[in-house]
Write a protein that holds these residues in place. Structure first.
Motif, PDB file in Angstrom:
ATOM      1  N   ALA A 254       0.817  -1.252  -0.067  1.00 53.97           N
ATOM      2  CA  ALA A 254       0.038   0.114  -0.054  1.00 53.97           C
ATOM      3  C   ALA A 254       0.983   1.262  -0.026  1.00 53.97           C
ATOM      4  N   ARG A 255       1.942   1.222   0.994  1.00 52.47           N
ATOM      5  CA  ARG A 255       2.776   2.417   0.982  1.00 52.47           C
ATOM      6  C   ARG A 255       3.643   2.484  -0.321  1.00 52.47           C
ATOM      7  N   LEU A 256       3.714   1.433  -0.937  1.00 52.99           N
ATOM      8  CA  LEU A 256       4.711   1.286  -2.401  1.00 52.99           C
ATOM      9  C   LEU A 256       3.785   1.982  -3.496  1.00 52.99           C
ATOM     10  N   ARG A 257       2.341   1.673  -3.565  1.00 51.74           N
ATOM     11  CA  ARG A 257       1.367   2.498  -4.414  1.00 51.74           C
ATOM     12  C   ARG A 257       1.421   3.975  -4.190  1.00 51.74           C
ATOM     13  N   GLU A 258       1.305   4.267  -2.766  1.00 56.57           N
ATOM     14  CA  GLU A 258       1.366   5.801  -2.543  1.00 56.57           C
ATOM     15  C   GLU A 258       2.560   6.369  -3.205  1.00 56.57           C
ATOM     16  N   ARG A 259       3.625   5.797  -2.950  1.00 56.88           N
ATOM     17  CA  ARG A 259       5.049   6.440  -3.079  1.00 56.88           C
ATOM     18  C   ARG A 259       5.086   6.561  -4.705  1.00 56.88           C
ATOM     19  N   ASP A 260       4.825   5.535  -5.456  1.00 56.42           N
ATOM     20  CA  ASP A 260       4.734   5.374  -6.822  1.00 56.42           C
ATOM     21  C   ASP A 260       3.926   6.843  -7.610  1.00 56.42           C
ATOM     22  N   ALA A 261       2.514   6.944  -6.736  1.00 54.54           N
ATOM     23  CA  ALA A 261       1.967   7.958  -7.115  1.00 54.54           C
ATOM     24  C   ALA A 261       2.493   9.438  -6.884  1.00 54.54           C
ATOM     25  N   GLN A 262       3.105   9.414  -5.890  1.00 59.80           N
ATOM     26  CA  GLN A 262       3.988  10.722  -5.552  1.00 59.80           C
ATOM     27  C   GLN A 262       4.892  10.867  -6.369  1.00 59.80           C
ATOM     28  N   LEU A 263       5.978   9.933  -6.747  1.00 58.78           N
ATOM     29  CA  LEU A 263       6.830  10.179  -7.794  1.00 58.78           C
ATOM     30  C   LEU A 263       6.377  10.439  -9.271  1.00 58.78           C
ATOM     31  N   ALA A 264       5.269   9.933  -9.604  1.00 62.40           N
ATOM     32  CA  ALA A 264       4.641  10.248 -10.895  1.00 62.40           C
ATOM     33  C   ALA A 264       4.309  11.877 -10.659  1.00 62.40           C
ATOM     34  N   ALA A 265       3.634  12.168  -9.699  1.00 64.96           N
ATOM     35  CA  ALA A 265       3.273  13.613  -9.564  1.00 64.96           C
ATOM     36  C   ALA A 265       4.386  14.501  -9.422  1.00 64.96           C
ATOM     37  N   VAL A 266       5.681  14.417  -8.852  1.00 65.54           N
ATOM     38  CA  VAL A 266       6.813  15.051  -8.768  1.00 65.54           C
ATOM     39  C   VAL A 266       7.408  15.044 -10.239  1.00 65.54           C
TER      40      VAL A 266
ATOM     41  N   GLU B 165      14.173  12.386 -19.382  1.00 61.74           N
ATOM     42  CA  GLU B 165      13.123  11.784 -19.882  1.00 61.74           C
ATOM     43  C   GLU B 165      13.650  10.264 -19.708  1.00 61.74           C
ATOM     44  N   ALA B 166      14.846   9.900 -20.090  1.00 66.70           N
ATOM     45  CA  ALA B 166      15.436   8.600 -20.342  1.00 66.70           C
ATOM     46  C   ALA B 166      15.454   7.803 -18.902  1.00 66.70           C
ATOM     47  N   THR B 167      15.868   8.584 -18.023  1.00 62.06           N
ATOM     48  CA  THR B 167      15.842   8.321 -16.393  1.00 62.06           C
ATOM     49  C   THR B 167      14.360   8.218 -16.032  1.00 62.06           C
ATOM     50  N   VAL B 168      13.422   8.901 -16.412  1.00 62.77           N
ATOM     51  CA  VAL B 168      12.116   8.559 -16.195  1.00 62.77           C
ATOM     52  C   VAL B 168      11.320   7.498 -16.737  1.00 62.77           C
ATOM     53  N   ALA B 169      11.649   7.089 -17.929  1.00 64.17           N
ATOM     54  CA  ALA B 169      11.408   6.300 -18.959  1.00 64.17           C
ATOM     55  C   ALA B 169      11.764   4.862 -18.063  1.00 64.17           C
ATOM     56  N   ASP B 170      13.143   4.685 -17.686  1.00 65.10           N
ATOM     57  CA  ASP B 170      13.773   3.714 -17.177  1.00 65.10           C
ATOM     58  C   ASP B 170      13.011   3.288 -15.913  1.00 65.10           C
ATOM     59  N   ARG B 171      12.905   4.580 -14.954  1.00 62.65           N
ATOM     60  CA  ARG B 171      12.190   4.040 -13.757  1.00 62.65           C
ATOM     61  C   ARG B 171      10.738   3.639 -13.827  1.00 62.65           C
ATOM     62  N   THR B 172      10.074   4.187 -14.948  1.00 60.61           N
ATOM     63  CA  THR B 172       8.954   3.676 -15.348  1.00 60.61           C
ATOM     64  C   THR B 172       8.844   2.445 -15.523  1.00 60.61           C
ATOM     65  N   ARG B 173       9.502   1.663 -16.492  1.00 63.38           N
ATOM     66  CA  ARG B 173       9.800   0.528 -16.918  1.00 63.38           C
ATOM     67  C   ARG B 173       9.850  -0.523 -15.753  1.00 63.38           C
ATOM     68  N   ASP B 174      11.094   0.013 -14.660  1.00 59.98           N
ATOM     69  CA  ASP B 174      11.434  -0.656 -13.680  1.00 59.98           C
ATOM     70  C   ASP B 174      10.185  -0.969 -12.560  1.00 59.98           C
ATOM     71  N   LEU B 175       9.462   0.190 -12.527  1.00 60.89           N
ATOM     72  CA  LEU B 175       8.326   0.270 -11.570  1.00 60.89           C
ATOM     73  C   LEU B 175       7.063  -0.500 -12.120  1.00 60.89           C
ATOM     74  N   ALA B 176       6.918  -0.660 -13.547  1.00 56.94           N
ATOM     75  CA  ALA B 176       5.956  -1.294 -13.933  1.00 56.94           C
ATOM     76  C   ALA B 176       6.232  -2.865 -13.871  1.00 56.94           C
ATOM     77  N   LYS B 177       7.434  -3.085 -14.030  1.00 56.79           N
ATOM     78  CA  LYS B 177       7.923  -4.736 -13.883  1.00 56.79           C
ATOM     79  C   LYS B 177       7.847  -5.016 -12.640  1.00 56.79           C
ATOM     80  N   ARG B 178       8.177  -4.102 -11.526  1.00 56.66           N
ATOM     81  CA  ARG B 178       7.993  -4.387 -10.000  1.00 56.66           C
ATOM     82  C   ARG B 178       6.500  -4.690  -9.863  1.00 56.66           C
ATOM     83  N   ASN B 179       5.713  -3.708 -10.387  1.00 60.80           N
ATOM     84  CA  ASN B 179       4.146  -3.746 -10.035  1.00 60.80           C
ATOM     85  C   ASN B 179       3.697  -5.039 -10.630  1.00 60.80           C
ATOM     86  N   SER B 180       4.191  -5.321 -11.751  1.00 54.67           N
ATOM     87  CA  SER B 180       3.714  -6.842 -12.490  1.00 54.67           C
ATOM     88  C   SER B 180       4.102  -8.004 -11.707  1.00 54.67           C
TER      89      SER B 180
END
Length: 728
Positions: free
Chosen positions: A167-179, A271-286
């Motif tokens: 649950a905390r992880l989902r909140e922090r993922d949302a915070q990171l996306a907002a930032v 943008e590349a860093t954000v894309a990498d982090r997004t893919r990593d977060l997507a994999k972890r969420n999967s």
């Protein structure tokens, strides 16, 4: 004019520099906020990974303990020690990651550490017991439910901790996306502001510089036309200032271009860093979704439900499985509903367990009870986590599982064990029940009575190998080890063999061992079986076999047995080209003894005669009663000279024999005919016929003498006296 240009340029330049500085500060601030958000996400992932790894390492620890417990081999302690060290590291690292935990997570982590220490203490206790030689006590601890309950509690606590962290992880993922979104908007806004400032600067320069430059071009044109430089107007003095401003503007443009290029590169990198982090977060969420699905599937497979109790409102909430198990309505149900479904015989015990947990302010409660529903009487297992706040119980969360089949199986198993134990106790001293390890052969269990059975104790504290503890005969130990290998390879489902061993008190004894391959609760192979004492039946069979082969009066081989021995010796001698001599003996005038003194005296003479014959031959020779007063003696490896010598020894011994059944002394004599195997003899019957003819010659020539086949007195020339018979 010159002052106003300077003021305008300085003002615009200050605005541009201020905009660039603001953009840089904004990017630094945004990058710092992104880094902190990513660190929080990483920290949360680390806690989930460590909590998940702890369960696996506890399983490794338990596997090492079971291996050492069942085999006693020290190399199982190496993975055990390694797993123990890793568990300590997991607990220390989880404790180090506690800085942003909530109070609830801290309590859960402390409970996990306490339960892990309890589990480690239990495993250490069993290992210490095995090393001390008390394997029975160690097995009793393993067979109890205490270790399983501790592991269930650790899994429950870990499951709650991971759920909270997700649950905390989902909140922090949302915070990171907002930032990241806010950073992009700020960067675009500041770039637009800088573009506006540069546009204003260019507009000012075009208006201020255009006039002087035009005047300068006109002066240059007049100079070319006239060849003389015109007196410049005061405004023309601004040309030097324009050049300076142009140079400064060019330098500013270069600086702005470089900064803009750097900003573009930084933006692309971001943008590349954000894309990498997004893919990593997507994999972890999967991965988390997959694990969550696996957890849900596990709960479904084990027929377990999740529930919670709100103490202030006494409302119970549960998932679909919980609703089905306790018959509650969808949504929520009042606590009183539980009291209506608990079996009357289990209500007091359940209330007592709950009261004890409340009094001791325990954080965990595990109990089992029966419920009565439209599905009949079912047995449920309750695992509850009690949450306290300000010293008061505020909420209860937990799992509920249908263990009816397990409870029924356990009850049937206990009853079967009781019947099995009674059966073993009623077997008496004729049977032993045992189980052993296939590879090491060490006895894991042997029923009572082994000391009187084998003359040695097999149920000692130190497990022994049955093949080494007993004095087996005739290769029985190696045969038993071969049976173990056969069963372990599953080449046979059951093996039954008979063995002989030396009992220290009663001599040679016989057993029948029936064994088969089985497996324990941990799927480790075992050999189980029954040992039956068949000494009495074996001795009876041997006695019957002896009677069937021996003459009841003289204790020599009877006619059938001596005839069979003759065929065997004949085949062996013919196969290997060896000598074989056959003696046929007949007591002279034996009928007179029976008629004159009676059959009891005749029997006494026959008994004494048989004794003297045995004294006169070798241990490798065989003697038998062929019929009445006729006897046969087989002499393996004996040629004509040895046959005649043994025949003469027997004749002389009988002539010197005196039988005194009464006051009167009785003397007898014997006639002996012998034959020796030669190349011309084709069958045992022919060899026997030759010996019979030689005996006839001894009788015909006066009795009390020895005649051999082939001598003149036996009718015919000697045959085969020059050497052993030819094989074939």
């Amino acid at each position: 004019m010159r002052v106003s240009i300077k003021k305008a340029v300085v003002t615009l330049w200050a605005l541009v520099v201020a905009g660039q500085s603001l953009l840089a500060l904004t990017l630094v601030s945004v990058n710092r906020e992104q880094r902190l958000s990513r660190e929080r996400v990483t920290l949360t992932h680390e806690r989930i990974t460590r909590a998940t790894a702890l369960i696996g390492h506890l399983k490794d620890l338990e596997t090492g303990q079971r291996g050492f417990l069942l085999t006693g081999r020290d190399y199982y302690l190496e993975p055990y020690s390694a797993a123990l060290q890793v568990i300590r590291q997991d607990l220390d690292q989880l404790a180090a990651l506690i800085e942003d935990f909530s109070l609830t997570q801290a309590l859960r982590l402390r409970r996990i550490a306490e339960l892990s220490e309890q589990k480690i203490a239990e495993l250490d206790e069993t290992i210490d017991l095995v090393q001390a030689g008390d394997q029975a006590a160690a097995l009793a601890i393993v067979n109890s439910d205490r270790g399983k309950l501790i592991m269930d509690r650790i899994r429950d606590q870990t499951r709650y901790l991971i759920a909270w962290e997700r649950a905390r992880l989902r909140e922090r993922d949302a915070q990171l996306a907002a930032v990241e979104q806010r950073a992009l908007l700020l960067a675009l806004g500041l770039m637009a502001l800088n573009a506006a400032l540069i546009g204003a600067f260019l507009l000012l320069m075009s208006r201020v510089v255009a006039g002087p430059i035009t005047e300068l071009e006109r002066a240059m044109q007049r100079f070319r036309q006239t060849g003389q430089a015109a007196r410049p107007k005061p405004a023309v003095h601004g040309i030097t200032e324009v050049q300076a401003l142009t140079t400064s503007f060019y330098a500013m443009c270069v600086t702005i271009g470089e900064q803009a290029s750097g900003l573009v590169r930084a933006n692309r990198s971001l943008e590349a860093t954000v894309a990498d982090r997004t893919r990593d977060l997507a994999k972890r969420n999967s991965d988390l979704a997959q694990r969550s699905q696996q957890l849900q599937q596990t709960l479904a497979d084990t027929d377990a439900g999740i529930w919670s109790l709100d103490i202030p409102t006494s409302q119970v909430h549960g998932d679909a499985t919980t609703q089905r198990l306790i018959g509650m309505a969808a949504g929520a149900e009042h606590l009183e509903h539980w009291r209506t479904i608990v079996h009357p015989d289990d209500q007091k015990e359940l209330e007592s367990a709950v009261q004890q947990a409340l009094i001791s302010q325990a954080s965990l409660l595990t109990t089992a009870f029966r419920v009565v529903s439209d599905r009949g009487v079912r047995t449920l297992k309750l695992d509850a986590h009690l949450l306290h706040g300000d010293g008061m119980l505020t909420q209860v969360q937990g799992l509920i599982q249908d263990i009816t089949d397990y409870a029924l199986s356990r009850e049937r198993l206990l009853r079967a064990r009781e019947r099995y134990q009674r059966l073993i106790e009623n077997l008496g001293g004729q049977y032993l029940v045992f189980s052993e390890e296939p590879e090491s052969g060490r006895l894991l269990y042997v029923s009572a009575g082994s000391e009187s059975f084998f003359g040695c104790s097999l149920g000692s504290a130190d497990p022994v190998d049955l093949t080494e503890a007993v004095d087996w005969r005739s290769g029985a130990a190696e045969q038993m080890r071969q049976v173990r290998r056969t069963l372990l390879e599953e080449s046979a489902s059951e093996e039954t063999h008979e063995y002989a061993f030396a009992h220290p008190d009663s001599g040679e004894r016989f057993v029948r061992v029936t064994s088969h391959l089985s497996r324990d609760d941990q799927a480790f192979p075992l050999i189980e079986g029954v040992i039956e004492d068949i000494t009495s039946s074996k001795q009876e069979a041997q006695a019957l076999q002896y009677v069937a082969r021996h003459d009841g009066l003289t204790d020599l081989f009877n006619r059938a047995a001596i005839s069979a021995l003759l065929e065997q010796e004949f085949a062996r001698a013919r196969r290997y080209g060896r000598y074989l001599a056959l003696l046929m003996l007949d007591l002279d005038h034996f009928k007179r003894i029976n008629d004159g003194h009676g059959h009891p005296v005749g029997d006494a003479v026959l008994i004494r005669f048989a004794r003297e014959v045995l004294r006169s031959i070798r241990a490798t020779d065989q003697a038998g009663r062929y019929g009445g007063e006729e006897f046969l003696v087989l002499l393996p490896e004996a040629g004509p000279g040895e046959a005649e010598r043994f025949a003469e020894r027997i004749r002389a011994a009988i002539e010197a024999m005196v039988v005194r059944p009464e006051a009167e002394a009785i003397r007898v004599t014997v006639s002996v005919g012998y034959s020796v195997l030669s190349a011309s003899v084709r069958s045992p019957e022919e060899l026997l016929s030759q010996a019979d003819q030689a005996l006839y010659s001894a009788k015909a020539t006066g009795r009390n003498r020895v005649c051999g086949w082939g001598t003149r007195s036996a009718g015919g020339a000697r045959g085969g006296d020059g050497g052993p018979p030819l094989s074939g």
